[in-house]
Write a protein that holds these residues in place. Sequence first.
Motif, PDB file in Angstrom:
ATOM      1  N   THR A 134       0.670  -1.175  -0.018  1.00  0.00           N
ATOM      2  CA  THR A 134       0.157   0.031  -0.079  1.00  0.00           C
ATOM      3  C   THR A 134       1.032   1.237  -0.183  1.00  0.00           C
ATOM      4  O   THR A 134       1.724   1.260   0.733  1.00  0.00           O
ATOM      5  N   VAL A 135       0.464   2.161  -0.823  1.00  0.00           N
ATOM      6  CA  VAL A 135       1.248   3.478  -0.796  1.00  0.00           C
ATOM      7  C   VAL A 135       0.714   4.664  -0.463  1.00  0.00           C
ATOM      8  O   VAL A 135      -0.431   4.560  -0.862  1.00  0.00           O
ATOM      9  N   LEU A 136       1.129   5.537   0.421  1.00  0.00           N
ATOM     10  CA  LEU A 136       0.581   6.312   1.099  1.00  0.00           C
ATOM     11  C   LEU A 136       1.242   7.709   0.403  1.00  0.00           C
ATOM     12  O   LEU A 136       2.540   7.860   0.662  1.00  0.00           O
ATOM     13  N   PHE A 195       6.789  -1.114   7.753  1.00  0.00           N
ATOM     14  CA  PHE A 195       7.073   0.250   6.889  1.00  0.00           C
ATOM     15  C   PHE A 195       8.280   0.042   6.305  1.00  0.00           C
ATOM     16  O   PHE A 195       9.562  -0.235   7.063  1.00  0.00           O
ATOM     17  N   SER A 196       8.559   0.446   5.049  1.00  0.00           N
ATOM     18  CA  SER A 196       9.953   0.659   4.517  1.00  0.00           C
ATOM     19  C   SER A 196      10.644   1.935   4.863  1.00  0.00           C
ATOM     20  O   SER A 196       9.803   2.840   4.715  1.00  0.00           O
ATOM     21  N   VAL A 229      11.398  -4.103   0.314  1.00  0.00           N
ATOM     22  CA  VAL A 229      10.008  -4.418  -0.119  1.00  0.00           C
ATOM     23  C   VAL A 229       9.904  -5.851  -0.407  1.00  0.00           C
ATOM     24  O   VAL A 229       8.887  -6.556  -0.110  1.00  0.00           O
ATOM     25  N   THR A 230      10.586  -6.446  -1.230  1.00  0.00           N
ATOM     26  CA  THR A 230      10.638  -7.889  -1.911  1.00  0.00           C
ATOM     27  C   THR A 230      10.594  -8.681  -0.805  1.00  0.00           C
ATOM     28  O   THR A 230       9.615  -9.740  -0.485  1.00  0.00           O
ATOM     29  N   ARG A 231      11.546  -8.550   0.120  1.00  0.00           N
ATOM     30  CA  ARG A 231      11.782  -9.633   1.462  1.00  0.00           C
ATOM     31  C   ARG A 231      10.418  -9.665   2.464  1.00  0.00           C
ATOM     32  O   ARG A 231       9.974 -10.374   2.723  1.00  0.00           O
ATOM     33  N   LYS A 264       4.011  -9.858   4.825  1.00  0.00           N
ATOM     34  CA  LYS A 264       3.833  -8.846   5.652  1.00  0.00           C
ATOM     35  C   LYS A 264       3.008  -7.541   4.970  1.00  0.00           C
ATOM     36  O   LYS A 264       2.954  -7.683   3.653  1.00  0.00           O
ATOM     37  N   HIS A 265       2.039  -6.841   5.730  1.00  0.00           N
ATOM     38  CA  HIS A 265       1.178  -5.666   5.070  1.00  0.00           C
ATOM     39  C   HIS A 265       2.153  -4.714   4.943  1.00  0.00           C
ATOM     40  O   HIS A 265       2.679  -4.214   6.046  1.00  0.00           O
ATOM     41  N   ILE A 266       2.461  -3.921   3.873  1.00  0.00           N
ATOM     42  CA  ILE A 266       3.531  -3.162   3.818  1.00  0.00           C
ATOM     43  C   ILE A 266       2.722  -1.733   3.508  1.00  0.00           C
ATOM     44  O   ILE A 266       1.930  -1.497   2.698  1.00  0.00           O
ATOM     45  N   LEU A 267       3.399  -0.569   4.211  1.00  0.00           N
ATOM     46  CA  LEU A 267       2.927   0.878   3.748  1.00  0.00           C
ATOM     47  C   LEU A 267       4.099   1.446   3.557  1.00  0.00           C
ATOM     48  O   LEU A 267       5.148   1.563   4.302  1.00  0.00           O
TER      49      LEU A 267
END
Length: 192
Positions: free
Chosen positions: A10-12, A36-37, A91-93, A99-102
Amino acid sequence: MTESTTPRLTVLAGPTAVGKGTVSQYIRENYPDVWFSVSATTRDPRPGEEEGVHYYFVSDEEFDSMVENRQMLEWAQVHNKYRYGTMKNMVTRALESGKHILLEIDLQGARQVRNSMPEARLIFLAPPSWEELVRRLVGRGTESAEEQQQRLDTAKIELAAEPEFDHTVVNDTVAQAAQEIIELMGLEKTSA
């Protein structure tokens, strides 16, 4: 829950001074299921920012090397000054581990993610009004008057990009905006 709970990116994004960092920090503190990245940037740390927590602060040369070696999922030069980017391997890992990524990134970066990962969910964080956006930017006190004007000029362009996004969340209050984002990510609300 409004969508599948299958983890995805997900991109914010949204205009400068809309509160992306504040909303992201609230989510970080109240929703431990969100990963979070941490972006790389060529700018110097602001007071209170920590290496590896808020950003990876890198030299122009280090950033050039990452771009050249295709190690960035997205990157951009912001306000004609500094570069910011998301390191692809992180992000790939995280995706591979479920994981849910933001990602909290700027408009240019959101467009690059849309091109490279069309399955990503893009959320536009909007201000309640233009006047409130101006108040927030000036109230931060982190930029000179000239930088503030440059950011406001940029914000007008950024606001026009709202239709490119899958969802819009208005940042009336941090807690409300965070909960809307969490619901859009398919995660459970908290009583926060």
